[in-house]
Scaffold this motif. Sequence first.
Motif, PDB file in Angstrom:
ATOM      1  N   GLU A 248       0.834  -1.198   0.000  1.00 60.29           N
ATOM      2  CA  GLU A 248       0.000   0.000   0.000  1.00 60.29           C
ATOM      3  C   GLU A 248       0.875   1.256   0.000  1.00 60.29           C
ATOM      4  O   GLU A 248       0.591   2.225  -0.706  1.00 60.29           O
ATOM      5  CB  GLU A 248      -0.918  -0.013   1.225  1.00 60.29           C
ATOM      6  CG  GLU A 248      -1.860   1.180   1.311  1.00 60.29           C
ATOM      7  CD  GLU A 248      -2.818   1.278   0.139  1.00 60.29           C
ATOM      8  OE1 GLU A 248      -3.188   2.413  -0.227  1.00 60.29           O
ATOM      9  OE2 GLU A 248      -3.177   0.215  -0.424  1.00 60.29           O
ATOM     10  N   GLN A 252       1.161   4.212  -2.865  1.00 57.99           N
ATOM     11  CA  GLN A 252       0.976   5.630  -2.547  1.00 57.99           C
ATOM     12  C   GLN A 252       2.167   6.443  -3.034  1.00 57.99           C
ATOM     13  O   GLN A 252       2.009   7.553  -3.562  1.00 57.99           O
ATOM     14  CB  GLN A 252       0.790   5.811  -1.042  1.00 57.99           C
ATOM     15  CG  GLN A 252      -0.505   5.241  -0.500  1.00 57.99           C
ATOM     16  CD  GLN A 252      -0.608   5.360   1.006  1.00 57.99           C
ATOM     17  OE1 GLN A 252       0.228   5.994   1.655  1.00 57.99           O
ATOM     18  NE2 GLN A 252      -1.632   4.734   1.573  1.00 57.99           N
ATOM     19  N   GLU A 255       1.921   6.851  -6.778  1.00 57.53           N
ATOM     20  CA  GLU A 255       0.946   7.903  -7.094  1.00 57.53           C
ATOM     21  C   GLU A 255       1.551   9.287  -6.871  1.00 57.53           C
ATOM     22  O   GLU A 255       1.348  10.211  -7.670  1.00 57.53           O
ATOM     23  CB  GLU A 255      -0.296   7.738  -6.208  1.00 57.53           C
ATOM     24  CG  GLU A 255      -1.041   6.427  -6.382  1.00 57.53           C
ATOM     25  CD  GLU A 255      -2.093   6.497  -7.483  1.00 57.53           C
ATOM     26  OE1 GLU A 255      -2.205   7.571  -8.102  1.00 57.53           O
ATOM     27  OE2 GLU A 255      -2.770   5.484  -7.714  1.00 57.53           O
ATOM     28  N   TYR A 256       2.289   9.420  -5.798  1.00 62.05           N
ATOM     29  CA  TYR A 256       2.932  10.696  -5.471  1.00 62.05           C
ATOM     30  C   TYR A 256       3.891  11.136  -6.576  1.00 62.05           C
ATOM     31  O   TYR A 256       3.923  12.301  -6.973  1.00 62.05           O
ATOM     32  CB  TYR A 256       3.674  10.545  -4.141  1.00 62.05           C
ATOM     33  CG  TYR A 256       4.647  11.645  -3.799  1.00 62.05           C
ATOM     34  CD1 TYR A 256       4.209  12.844  -3.234  1.00 62.05           C
ATOM     35  CD2 TYR A 256       6.019  11.483  -4.018  1.00 62.05           C
ATOM     36  CE1 TYR A 256       5.110  13.847  -2.916  1.00 62.05           C
ATOM     37  CE2 TYR A 256       6.921  12.477  -3.705  1.00 62.05           C
ATOM     38  CZ  TYR A 256       6.466  13.665  -3.147  1.00 62.05           C
ATOM     39  OH  TYR A 256       7.360  14.659  -2.835  1.00 62.05           O
TER      40      TYR A 256
END
Length: 773
Positions: A248, A252, A255-256
């Motif tokens: 996870e 993230q 995505e950042y």
Amino acid sequence: MGRAEERRARQGGGRRRAAPKSSAERSGIRRFFTWKKVLGSFFGLCLLGMAAFVVMYLMIDVPKGSEAVAAAQQQSNVYQYSDGKIMARTGKVNREIVELAEVPKPVQKAFVAAENKSFYNDAGVDFKGTARGLFNTLSGKGKQGGSTITQQYVKNYYLEQDQTITRKLEELVISLKVDRTTSKDDILAGYMNTSYYGRAAYGIQAAAQAYYRVDASKLTVEQGAYLAAVLQAPSQYDWAVATDTGRELVKQRWEYVLNNMVEENWLDPAERDGMKFPEPKDPKGAPGLEGQNGYLWDAANSALQKQLVAQGKAADADEAEKMVTAGGWTITLNIDKKKQAQLEKAVKTQLTSKLDAKKRKVDADVQAGAVSVDPKTGRVVAMYGGVDYFKHYTNNATRTDYQPASTFKPVILAAAVDKEAETQDGTPITADTIYDGTSKRPVTDNGKKVGFSPPNEDDVDYGDVTVQTAMNKSINSVFAQMGVDVGMEQVMKTAGDLGMDTADLQAVPAQTLGSMGASPMEMAGVYATLANHGEKVTPSMIKSVEHKDHTVKIPDAIGDSVISREAADTVSSVLTGVVDDGTARTSVRDNPARDGQQVAGKTGTSDKNRSAWFTGYTPNLVTSVGMFGEDDKPPHAQVTLQGATGLLPGKGRVAGGSYPAQIWAAYTFNAMGDVSKFDLETKQGSGVQPTFTPPPPEPTEEPTTPEPTTEPPPQEEPTTEKPPEEPTDEPTEPTEEPTPEEPTDEPTADPIEPPEGGDGGGDGDAGPVDPQQ
């Protein structure tokens, strides 16, 4: 009276003016700290700092190119067996330098977006981040992000990885100088080529191959963003071995990276919206690490990395991994070359040679793992991690995602004897204590039901039985009640003391069925502590470590007593009954190679038949063998072992007393050396005296005849052993939805004898239970 006089009169009439303080009264802080002095001191310190920085700037030079890469990064690691013979040698650092032009522009931007958005405009240094890093170093908090790409490149290329004030100041000065003399493209290329990405991969080219099997020039934006993301924590973010939390977090981070690219106008928002996370491929081993060598190499590296962190030589796991993979280490393992070969042979002859995935789909899903430990020294003398490190990356000997099932039951008895626990009616718990073995009998605490009623294997009611018989036949209802009698908090504490990882486990009755996760390494340590009369044994992979720049001390594997000798020896004595009169009798007791050897051990078979275990020991050798059902197709979910090797498809469960016990016996009786007897300081259990066994009640259901099969049972020789008169072991995994009182799987009315004996574990035996109970 003039106005001035009138004003003075009014002021003087209302109050008396205070007399001025004398110089003697001017004392304390104001005497020494005036605003002028404070301001002067501040500027003085600033001037001193600036002067010191100028001196450092003049004194510290950028290392010459020929000296840039540390010698350790050009070396190999050497791995040796306990006798000094070479097991494996890793090659030079896995790095292939590529020109920046070979890396797609969007991938370049992904790295900048991930680490340092101001890279193209800054002076090469983040003063705030560096100050934070210095503070964390001084305060002992370890490393923290904040460095620019230039600083990270300087650290990778010119400096050692140690976390010291001197190194951080050198990094600061050299970064400023490098930024003045080197183009941003060259700095970015150097950063991408020297960074460590995990999987023993240094540099973007090696990382592209390790994670996606492509050259750096063929990386997509999505793949490049993942590689940029994984740099933050390679050991935590490697998709193949990451926990759910790690996966996870890396998503993230991915995505950042992409969002930053959009923000900097380096990526079109519409294109960004259509991107999907690019799951990396499974790792491939390095040459020389085929077969079992790769598992041994990986376990040794993990053990060394833990010591580097524990001894303060590395700030965290990622830094420790970099230090190890950089090279220059000579690591001598505790692995005995002869015993290692014997264990591999036992697994092959007793199991893997009988698997045929072309005939049976389930055979492709069978995994095996084993660990063998000397209980007197704690040395791991042999390990089996899987069929081949190149074919199955996960080490089955150290994985902790499968339930140990009934191999947990001895822990409950150990806690009971060690703490002199009593039953609900005040009777001391011993090997001869009588318990009600009725299936699905509600567990009570001081007369109150606790909402837990586990069924026995095949839902058989045993009536009144001794603890010895309950261990022999692995009766769930007895040990569920015993756990509550002892106190589940104490049971879990004892489990932790013996070597199990119980940090995140709840002290609930369902744990009595072994519903937590554990590894063969972990269970070997628990049973080794029992064999070592209660003195803690922590299995140790490494014998010694040598490196020209680092000294690492390998801690003693033998610790203090964690349970009394009487408790440990009582459990050992009771566990001899499992071999001589219980679920392991056919595979172990009647093995012709036993030659009178005294043996203690316990079988285990989880619910849904997803795992099967035998952990057993002689006075000088402890070995835990596990079989695991794992789907050979991603995402490699846990699946049943039923029907493996042709055991009555759909019914023939793989029990702990079958293949795991057979592997154990074939290995142990060949590797143990001279026949030996336990030295037990106890008056309880089968190992020192016979124990009375109340007769079980008549079965309430007529046994049925097993369906015929066209597949012959996988056995080396015909056996005349008759099926047991009553079922034995139990599966232990709690199911997710049903309540404890309503089994979801229809129990079989007749036990199916696995080849060469078994513990009769199978689907639905433990019944569905709520793990929160």
